[in-house]
Design a protein around this motif. Structure first.
Motif, PDB file in Angstrom:
ATOM      1  N   ALA A   5       0.814  -1.097   0.072  1.00 34.83           N
ATOM      2  CA  ALA A   5       0.046  -0.152   0.010  1.00 34.83           C
ATOM      3  C   ALA A   5       0.846   1.080   0.147  1.00 34.83           C
ATOM      4  O   ALA A   5       0.407   2.172  -0.752  1.00 34.83           O
ATOM      5  CB  ALA A   5      -0.791   0.011   1.124  1.00 34.83           C
ATOM      6  N   GLU A  10      -0.670   7.748  -4.905  1.00 41.41           N
ATOM      7  CA  GLU A  10      -1.709   8.491  -4.038  1.00 41.41           C
ATOM      8  C   GLU A  10      -2.862   8.685  -4.849  1.00 41.41           C
ATOM      9  O   GLU A  10      -4.007   8.955  -4.149  1.00 41.41           O
ATOM     10  CB  GLU A  10      -1.038   9.765  -3.192  1.00 41.41           C
ATOM     11  N   SER A  12      -3.877  11.814  -5.239  1.00 43.08           N
ATOM     12  CA  SER A  12      -4.548  12.772  -4.375  1.00 43.08           C
ATOM     13  C   SER A  12      -4.342  14.180  -5.043  1.00 43.08           C
ATOM     14  O   SER A  12      -4.871  15.098  -4.830  1.00 43.08           O
ATOM     15  CB  SER A  12      -4.025  12.874  -3.109  1.00 43.08           C
ATOM     16  N   TYR A  45      -1.311   0.215 -11.151  1.00 39.11           N
ATOM     17  CA  TYR A  45      -2.813  -0.045 -10.699  1.00 39.11           C
ATOM     18  C   TYR A  45      -3.197  -0.883 -11.814  1.00 39.11           C
ATOM     19  O   TYR A  45      -3.920  -2.073 -11.061  1.00 39.11           O
ATOM     20  CB  TYR A  45      -3.579   1.228 -10.677  1.00 39.11           C
ATOM     21  N   TRP A  80     -13.138  -2.059  -4.475  1.00 36.97           N
ATOM     22  CA  TRP A  80     -12.534  -1.255  -3.397  1.00 36.97           C
ATOM     23  C   TRP A  80     -12.565  -1.869  -2.068  1.00 36.97           C
ATOM     24  O   TRP A  80     -11.667  -1.714  -1.114  1.00 36.97           O
ATOM     25  CB  TRP A  80     -12.815   0.124  -3.401  1.00 36.97           C
ATOM     26  N   GLU A  84      -6.422  -3.469  -1.375  1.00 38.82           N
ATOM     27  CA  GLU A  84      -5.735  -2.369  -1.026  1.00 38.82           C
ATOM     28  C   GLU A  84      -5.753  -1.391  -2.362  1.00 38.82           C
ATOM     29  O   GLU A  84      -5.929  -0.097  -2.123  1.00 38.82           O
ATOM     30  CB  GLU A  84      -4.520  -2.465  -0.288  1.00 38.82           C
ATOM     31  N   ARG A  88      -7.327   2.245  -2.966  1.00 39.66           N
ATOM     32  CA  ARG A  88      -6.638   3.575  -3.139  1.00 39.66           C
ATOM     33  C   ARG A  88      -7.170   4.174  -4.469  1.00 39.66           C
ATOM     34  O   ARG A  88      -7.292   5.483  -4.787  1.00 39.66           O
ATOM     35  CB  ARG A  88      -5.339   3.007  -3.412  1.00 39.66           C
ATOM     36  N   ALA A  92     -10.089   7.487  -4.746  1.00 42.90           N
ATOM     37  CA  ALA A  92      -9.052   8.633  -4.874  1.00 42.90           C
ATOM     38  C   ALA A  92      -9.437  10.125  -4.904  1.00 42.90           C
ATOM     39  O   ALA A  92     -10.572  10.310  -5.637  1.00 42.90           O
ATOM     40  CB  ALA A  92      -8.383   8.436  -6.219  1.00 42.90           C
TER      41      ALA A  92
END
Length: 276
Positions: A5, A10, A12, A45, A80, A84, A88, A92
């Protein structure tokens, strides 16, 4: 948290939208954004999500023995909750902020995610509206549709009936041959412009409103069309009394702890973005 993880990107950081992209979405009920996920991020991913879909694939019959819905795609929901990396990805902040800004709301929750993998030789996805499945008392819903692999013109991306979201609830027909025939007639009668964005790279994404009519062609190639979708709705929305079997099924799955009229919020519909 696992070492795996920690190594995950991220997702983000902000993705900046233009005024034209937001206004175009509100007018047409859809938009397409380039490189929402970078090639480097997708390289991490995509393998995890693809392997998870392969592991969870429930189809046991060959394509030619399935109905139209079964031919359309391998459909796996709530990834999800199963891994993990998928967590993520689905939660997001980058995606959620885009969804909130396109809809013009301060916060969004996840309704669910879905992997939609169209197999080689897979059939078309008939015309439909996503929101006929969702017992949500709001028009502020949106679906992100993101290829995990490049989609070439011969495989095909989604087509949208521009402006159809303004009609709201058009038909209770679930995805089927009947929905395709009936809604094609409706589209022809209303004269909606049909928009297809053509080839898409891995990490590009379309966003469309819950009421926007859309469809997709079959997959005539030898490659899997790998797509992840995430559905968002405005924070503060309430649940709706289910008025169809599809919505009754979703209510029991997504909101088992709630009653019609309650604020649509629980542990499996987390708040993923809130404007500061």
């Amino acid at each position: 948290m696992s070492n795996e993880a920690v190594k995950l990107p991220e997702l983000s950081s902000d993705y900046s939208l233009t005024v034209e992209q937001i206004s175009g979405y509100k007018r047409n009920g859809h938009t397409m954004l380039r490189q929402v996920v970078t090639p480097e991020e997708m390289s991490i991913y995509r393998p995890v999500i693809a392997n998870l879909v392969k592991e969870l694939n429930y189809h046991s019959k060959p394509i030619h023995e399935r109905d139209t819905y079964g031919k359309a795609f391998i459909q796996i929901g709530n990834l999800w909750l199963k891994h993990e990396a998928a967590r993520r990805y689905t939660l997001a902040r980058r995606f959620a902020k885009i969804a909130a800004e396109l809809m013009g709301v301060d916060g969004v929750r996840i309704y669910h995610d879905q992997a939609l993998f169209k197999e080689p030789g897979g059939g078309h996805t008939p015309w439909h509206q996503d929101q006929i499945y969702w017992p949500l008392d709001t028009d502020n819903t949106i679906t992100m549709w993101m290829p995990l692999v490049p989609i070439l013109p011969e495989v095909g991306t989604m087509s949208f009936a521009s402006g159809s979201q303004e009609a709201g609830y058009i038909s209770k027909l679930v995805i089927s041959d009947e929905s395709h025939r009936t809604l094609q007639q409706y589209i022809d009668g209303k004269g909606f412009d049909i928009v297809n964005y053509g080839a898409m790279a891995a990490g590009d994404a379309t966003f469309h409103a819950g009421w926007t009519l859309h469809s997709a062609p079959g997959n005539p190639t030898e490659s899997m069309r790998e797509v992840m979708t995430i559905i968002y709705y405005a924070d503060g929305a309430r649940t709706l009394e289910p008025d169809s079997n599809a919505r009754r099924s979703d209510f029991a799955t997504v909101f088992p702890d709630l009653k019609p009229g309650d604020i649509a919020a629980n542990d499996i519909t987390p708040l993923v973005y809130k404007k500061a």
